[in-house]
Write a protein that holds these residues in place. Structure first.
Motif, PDB file in Angstrom:
ATOM      1  N   ALA A  11       0.611  -1.425  -0.335  1.00 29.69           N
ATOM      2  CA  ALA A  11       0.043  -0.007   0.183  1.00 29.69           C
ATOM      3  C   ALA A  11       0.750   1.006  -0.015  1.00 29.69           C
ATOM      4  CB  ALA A  11      -1.117   0.120   1.002  1.00 29.69           C
ATOM      5  N   LEU A  12       2.051   0.801   1.340  1.00 27.83           N
ATOM      6  CA  LEU A  12       2.662   2.418   0.887  1.00 27.83           C
ATOM      7  C   LEU A  12       3.886   2.007   0.018  1.00 27.83           C
ATOM      8  CD1 LEU A  12       3.851   5.003   2.203  1.00 27.83           C
ATOM      9  CD2 LEU A  12       5.433   4.551   3.369  1.00 27.83           C
ATOM     10  N   GLU A  13       3.865   1.515  -1.050  1.00 28.79           N
ATOM     11  CA  GLU A  13       4.572   1.292  -2.222  1.00 28.79           C
ATOM     12  C   GLU A  13       4.147   2.381  -3.207  1.00 28.79           C
ATOM     13  OE1 GLU A  13       6.996  -2.381  -2.335  1.00 28.79           O
ATOM     14  OE2 GLU A  13       8.245  -1.224  -0.873  1.00 28.79           O
ATOM     15  N   ALA A  14       3.111   1.439  -3.304  1.00 30.25           N
ATOM     16  CA  ALA A  14       2.243   1.957  -4.379  1.00 30.25           C
ATOM     17  C   ALA A  14       1.888   3.789  -4.488  1.00 30.25           C
ATOM     18  CB  ALA A  14       0.885   1.377  -4.364  1.00 30.25           C
ATOM     19  N   TYR A  15       0.999   4.113  -3.033  1.00 28.46           N
ATOM     20  CA  TYR A  15       1.103   5.237  -2.586  1.00 28.46           C
ATOM     21  C   TYR A  15       2.428   6.401  -3.255  1.00 28.46           C
ATOM     22  CZ  TYR A  15      -0.853   9.562  -0.995  1.00 28.46           C
ATOM     23  OH  TYR A  15      -1.603  10.810  -0.829  1.00 28.46           O
ATOM     24  N   VAL A  16       3.345   5.910  -2.991  1.00 23.13           N
ATOM     25  CA  VAL A  16       4.270   6.941  -2.496  1.00 23.13           C
ATOM     26  C   VAL A  16       4.795   6.195  -4.661  1.00 23.13           C
ATOM     27  CG1 VAL A  16       7.606   6.715  -1.970  1.00 23.13           C
ATOM     28  CG2 VAL A  16       5.297   6.545  -0.456  1.00 23.13           C
ATOM     29  N   LYS A  45      13.145   2.098   9.589  1.00 23.46           N
ATOM     30  CA  LYS A  45      14.248   2.304   8.657  1.00 23.46           C
ATOM     31  C   LYS A  45      15.504   2.687   9.300  1.00 23.46           C
ATOM     32  CE  LYS A  45      16.256   5.499   5.584  1.00 23.46           C
ATOM     33  NZ  LYS A  45      16.227   6.578   5.007  1.00 23.46           N
ATOM     34  N   GLY A  46      16.519   1.592   9.819  1.00 22.71           N
ATOM     35  CA  GLY A  46      17.487   1.276  10.358  1.00 22.71           C
ATOM     36  C   GLY A  46      17.276   0.722  11.660  1.00 22.71           C
ATOM     37  N   GLY A  47      15.949   0.101  12.457  1.00 22.25           N
ATOM     38  CA  GLY A  47      15.501   0.203  13.578  1.00 22.25           C
ATOM     39  C   GLY A  47      15.902   1.036  14.105  1.00 22.25           C
ATOM     40  N   GLU A  48      15.259   2.230  13.269  1.00 21.70           N
ATOM     41  CA  GLU A  48      14.459   3.023  13.904  1.00 21.70           C
ATOM     42  C   GLU A  48      12.981   3.577  13.744  1.00 21.70           C
ATOM     43  OE1 GLU A  48      15.833   5.790  16.672  1.00 21.70           O
ATOM     44  OE2 GLU A  48      16.984   4.509  16.815  1.00 21.70           O
ATOM     45  N   LEU A  49      12.415   4.893  14.157  1.00 21.00           N
ATOM     46  CA  LEU A  49      10.316   4.852  14.265  1.00 21.00           C
ATOM     47  C   LEU A  49      10.790   5.777  12.587  1.00 21.00           C
ATOM     48  CD1 LEU A  49       7.755   3.628  14.786  1.00 21.00           C
ATOM     49  CD2 LEU A  49       7.526   6.134  15.754  1.00 21.00           C
ATOM     50  N   ARG A  50      10.273   5.726  11.408  1.00 18.74           N
ATOM     51  CA  ARG A  50      10.147   6.445  10.535  1.00 18.74           C
ATOM     52  C   ARG A  50       8.591   6.952  10.485  1.00 18.74           C
ATOM     53  NH1 ARG A  50       9.647   9.365   7.153  1.00 18.74           N
ATOM     54  NH2 ARG A  50      10.590  10.210   5.636  1.00 18.74           N
ATOM     55  N   GLY A  51       7.641   6.285  10.936  1.00 15.46           N
ATOM     56  CA  GLY A  51       6.338   6.223  11.329  1.00 15.46           C
ATOM     57  C   GLY A  51       5.472   5.797  11.459  1.00 15.46           C
ATOM     58  N   CYS A  52       4.292   5.849  12.475  1.00 14.53           N
ATOM     59  CA  CYS A  52       2.875   5.009  13.132  1.00 14.53           C
ATOM     60  C   CYS A  52       1.745   6.255  13.351  1.00 14.53           C
ATOM     61  CB  CYS A  52       4.169   5.047  15.088  1.00 14.53           C
ATOM     62  SG  CYS A  52       3.120   3.805  14.730  1.00 14.53           S
ATOM     63  N   ILE A  53       1.094   5.196  12.028  1.00 14.47           N
ATOM     64  CA  ILE A  53      -0.465   5.860  12.548  1.00 14.47           C
ATOM     65  C   ILE A  53      -1.512   4.454  12.111  1.00 14.47           C
ATOM     66  CG2 ILE A  53      -2.319   7.438  11.476  1.00 14.47           C
ATOM     67  CD1 ILE A  53      -0.030   9.183  11.657  1.00 14.47           C
ATOM     68  N   GLY A  54      -2.516   5.217  13.720  1.00 13.29           N
ATOM     69  CA  GLY A  54      -3.460   3.737  12.939  1.00 13.29           C
ATOM     70  C   GLY A  54      -4.635   4.065  13.985  1.00 13.29           C
ATOM     71  N   THR A  55      -5.458   3.557  14.330  1.00 15.75           N
ATOM     72  CA  THR A  55      -7.298   3.931  14.854  1.00 15.75           C
ATOM     73  C   THR A  55      -7.293   3.303  15.973  1.00 15.75           C
ATOM     74  OG1 THR A  55      -7.642   2.299  12.999  1.00 15.75           O
ATOM     75  CG2 THR A  55      -8.017   4.566  12.184  1.00 15.75           C
ATOM     76  N   ILE A  56      -8.010   3.481  16.013  1.00 13.06           N
ATOM     77  CA  ILE A  56      -8.332   2.477  17.898  1.00 13.06           C
ATOM     78  C   ILE A  56      -9.418   1.957  17.800  1.00 13.06           C
ATOM     79  CG2 ILE A  56      -9.011   3.147  20.213  1.00 13.06           C
ATOM     80  CD1 ILE A  56      -7.643   5.978  20.826  1.00 13.06           C
ATOM     81  N   SER A  57     -10.515   2.253  16.770  1.00 11.56           N
ATOM     82  CA  SER A  57     -11.054   1.209  16.878  1.00 11.56           C
ATOM     83  C   SER A  57     -12.111   1.340  14.760  1.00 11.56           C
ATOM     84  CB  SER A  57     -13.203   2.164  17.171  1.00 11.56           C
ATOM     85  OG  SER A  57     -12.563   2.284  18.667  1.00 11.56           O
ATOM     86  N   ALA A  64      -7.899  -5.376   6.208  1.00 12.88           N
ATOM     87  CA  ALA A  64      -7.279  -5.022   4.851  1.00 12.88           C
ATOM     88  C   ALA A  64      -7.635  -3.545   4.639  1.00 12.88           C
ATOM     89  CB  ALA A  64      -7.207  -6.071   4.230  1.00 12.88           C
ATOM     90  N   GLN A  65      -8.415  -2.485   4.379  1.00 10.02           N
ATOM     91  CA  GLN A  65      -8.690  -1.434   3.996  1.00 10.02           C
ATOM     92  C   GLN A  65      -8.316  -1.274   5.192  1.00 10.02           C
ATOM     93  OE1 GLN A  65     -12.502  -1.110   2.535  1.00 10.02           O
ATOM     94  NE2 GLN A  65     -12.215  -2.417   1.517  1.00 10.02           N
ATOM     95  N   GLU A  66      -8.105  -0.999   6.656  1.00  9.89           N
ATOM     96  CA  GLU A  66      -7.990  -1.010   8.012  1.00  9.89           C
ATOM     97  C   GLU A  66      -6.319  -0.455   7.400  1.00  9.89           C
ATOM     98  OE1 GLU A  66      -9.379   1.795  11.003  1.00  9.89           O
ATOM     99  OE2 GLU A  66     -10.183   0.204   9.553  1.00  9.89           O
ATOM    100  N   ILE A  67      -5.676  -1.239   7.281  1.00  5.01           N
ATOM    101  CA  ILE A  67      -3.543  -1.460   7.500  1.00  5.01           C
ATOM    102  C   ILE A  67      -4.153  -0.927   5.921  1.00  5.01           C
ATOM    103  CG2 ILE A  67      -2.124  -2.881   6.169  1.00  5.01           C
ATOM    104  CD1 ILE A  67      -3.387  -5.501   8.009  1.00  5.01           C
ATOM    105  N   ILE A  68      -4.410  -0.684   4.787  1.00  8.51           N
ATOM    106  CA  ILE A  68      -4.001   0.376   3.691  1.00  8.51           C
ATOM    107  C   ILE A  68      -4.112   1.382   3.467  1.00  8.51           C
ATOM    108  CG2 ILE A  68      -4.679   0.859   1.291  1.00  8.51           C
ATOM    109  CD1 ILE A  68      -5.608  -1.702   1.237  1.00  8.51           C
ATOM    110  N   TYR A  69      -5.123   2.110   4.652  1.00 11.42           N
ATOM    111  CA  TYR A  69      -5.909   3.464   4.470  1.00 11.42           C
ATOM    112  C   TYR A  69      -4.649   3.980   5.668  1.00 11.42           C
ATOM    113  CZ  TYR A  69      -9.000   3.739   1.311  1.00 11.42           C
ATOM    114  OH  TYR A  69      -9.365   4.342  -0.156  1.00 11.42           O
TER     115      TYR A  69
END
Length: 169
Positions: A11-16, A45-57, A64-69
């Protein structure tokens, strides 16, 4: 590769690369297309956080769609980081946490930082910290970080919830 991680990566690769949001692919495990849940996608990236976003609910019809977005948001909208660049894609690693239903708790004594994530709430503000994070060793540290993320004063009144995750790497 784990199908949860694979869909996040794709998902991220196709979007980028193409600014395209992928469709849910065929052949996924039933629970990914038949169930809905909050998810968090963490990118390193290299063991360091590069991004983290999510949804509680859940905000989408299925996991699958939740993961894509959330994968796209993690790589392009985390305010702590610049957007992922196409040159970085081959050096990224992903993990996906599928959240179980949160439950209210009365005190930090009911937390185990390895097993439970925490949600703090005060008024309209809320903050979440996933379980089993490197460098977070006590419930006090876990709650303090979640309060800071939410912009909640630790001396004000707030409620606590805990949740478990199924982590995919």
């Amino acid at each position: 590769m784990d199908p949860y991680v694979n869909i996040a990566k794709n998902a991220l690769e196709a979007y980028v690369r193409d600014k395209k949001i992928i469709d849910v692919p065929d052949g996924l495990p039933d629970e990914m297309v038949q169930n809905a849940a909050g998810t968090f996608v963490s990118i390193k990236k290299g063991g360091e956080l590069r991004g983290c976003i999510g949804t509680i609910s859940p905000t989408r019809p299925n996991i699958a769609q939740e993961i894509i977005y959330n994968a796209i948001s993690s790589g392009t909208q985390d305010p702590r980081f610049d957007e992922v660049d196409e040159r970085e894609l081959n050096s990224l690693t992903y993990s996906v946490d599928v959240l179980r239903e949160p439950e209210p708790i009365q005190s930090m004594d009911q937390l185990d930082v390895k097993r439970y994530g925490v949600i703090v709430r005060s008024g309209r503000r809320s903050g979440l910290l996933l379980p089993n994070l490197e460098g977070v060793d006590t419930p006090l540290e876990q709650v303090s970080i979640a309060l800071q993320k939410a912009g909640i004063n630790p001396r004000s009144e707030f409620s606590l919830e805990r949740f478990e995750v199924i982590r995919h790497k």
